[in-house]
Design an enzyme around this catalytic site. Structure first.
Site, short mmCIF file in Angstrom:
data_model
loop_
_atom_site.label_atom_id
_atom_site.label_comp_id
_atom_site.label_asym_id
_atom_site.label_seq_id
_atom_site.Cartn_x
_atom_site.Cartn_y
_atom_site.Cartn_z
N TYR A 56 0.85 -1.19 0.00
CA TYR A 56 0.00 0.00 0.00
C TYR A 56 0.89 1.25 0.00
O TYR A 56 1.34 1.71 1.04
CB TYR A 56 -0.93 0.02 1.21
CG TYR A 56 -1.77 -1.23 1.38
CD1 TYR A 56 -2.07 -2.07 0.32
CD2 TYR A 56 -2.28 -1.58 2.64
CE1 TYR A 56 -2.84 -3.21 0.49
CE2 TYR A 56 -3.06 -2.71 2.82
CZ TYR A 56 -3.33 -3.53 1.73
OH TYR A 56 -4.09 -4.65 1.92
N ARG A 202 -16.32 -2.57 -1.08
CA ARG A 202 -15.46 -1.49 -1.59
C ARG A 202 -16.16 -0.14 -1.57
O ARG A 202 -15.91 0.73 -2.40
CB ARG A 202 -14.93 -1.82 -2.98
CG ARG A 202 -14.05 -3.06 -2.96
CD ARG A 202 -13.53 -3.44 -4.32
NE ARG A 202 -12.81 -4.72 -4.23
CZ ARG A 202 -12.50 -5.46 -5.28
NH1 ARG A 202 -12.84 -5.08 -6.49
NH2 ARG A 202 -11.85 -6.60 -5.12
#
Length: 321
Positions: A56, A202
């Site tokens: 990330y 999401r």
């Protein structure tokens, strides 16, 4: 905040965790301070599980998490992951690469140990026994407490578990995505806890979804099949019906979606991610929402087998073995 024990290795966390990925990556431009504020708000509300990964932002996210939790590090569980390499996201779980990543993660997080270390994705070129053995080295040295796998199948879990007990599996799971349920018998058999990522579809299950064309090109929702014409309208309608049910219980649709996950078993701790401290407060409120058998039946009527649209484009979906 309620707590849950994940698996049989003694890992105990809050019933709701926090996924930090979106602060740095995959959901359009982010605000670092906003993300730090969200993490600290989560801790204030009793969240003790914070999930990050080297991938990330290639270390940036770990640095943010490390700064955010510095003053309360000993009170929380920090999870991070290895298994990719920059810049092309190629799989790499060679023991020498794992060792390099772990030492870098410890430095970036500013900690002397990692609570949960995941293999981010199964590497078909490296025997899982070698991966588990390398993680075991770190556990024996006191630099890692628990071993986790992400998007792994039954054979992989069993082979890894024979070398170093696997404490948790992390895979996408939500009202929109149910495929992982076929793995639950193996989790129960081996005593492995389960961490659903993307537990709010999401972000679709927050009631704020827009068509794919309205998202920034760096936002994965711009290409996610669930946001594309045809699927989008069906998912909006399902979310509308779920929202009606949530409203009848004086809750939000996000709280309903998280409460549904919690109702699937005591071995489950979802990790919703958000950059908003207000959303953190909303998500945490899901632990106080009780769903009746009638509620669960109504949810099943609305989404009997998940949402509309594949979770990854063809060729990107993990292969469980």
């Amino acid at each position: 905040m309620q707590t849950r024990t994940l698996g049989t290795q003694g890992l105990t966390t809050s019933a709701i965790g926090y996924g930090s990925m979106g602060i740095s990556d995959f959901y359009g431009p982010g605000d670092e301070q906003q993300g730090i504020d969200a993490i600290r708000k989560a801790h204030e509300l009793g969240v003790t599980l914070f999930d990050t990964a080297e991938m990330y932002g290639w270390g940036a996210n770990e640095e943010i998490v490390g700064r955010a939790v510095k003053s309360f590090r000993d009170d929380v569980v920090i999870a991070t992951k290895f298994g990719f390499k920059a810049p092309d996201h190629a799989l790499d779980s060679r023991p020498e690469h794992i060792r390099e990543v772990v030492e870098n993660s410890l430095r970036r997080l500013g900690v002397d140990h990692i609570d949960v270390l995941y293999q981010h994705r199964v590497d078909p070129n490296v025997p899982i026994e070698d991966v588990a053995g390398t993680v075991k080295e770190f556990i024996d040295a006191g630099k890692v407490k628990y071993f986790g796998l992400s998007e792994a199948g039954p054979e992989t879990m069993r082979r890894a578990h024979a070398v170093q007990p696997v404490s948790v599996l992390q895979t996408e799971y939500s009202l929109f995505e149910r495929e992982v349920e076929v793995l639950f018998p193996v989790l129960n058999e081996l005593g492995i806890g389960f961490i659903p990522y993307s537990p709010l579809g999401r972000g679709f299950l927050t009631g704020s979804a827009k068509p794919a064309s309205e998202y920034d090109e760096t936002d994965m929702r711009s290409w996610d099949a669930r946001w594309q014409p045809g699927n989008f309208e069906k998912n909006v309608e399902a979310t509308r019906q779920l929202t009606e049910l949530a409203t009848s219980k004086e809750a939000t649709v996000a709280q309903l979606a998280l409460a549904w996950l919690l109702a699937q078993g005591q071995h489950i701790v979802p990790i919703p991610g958000t950059r908003s401290a207000k959303r953190v407060e909303e998500n945490v409120g899901a632990v106080d929402l009780s769903l009746t058998e009638a509620d669960l039946a109504r949810i099943s009527e609305i989404l009997p087998s998940g949402g509309f649209g594949a979770r990854y484009p063809e060729g990107m979906s993990p292969t469980w073995q």
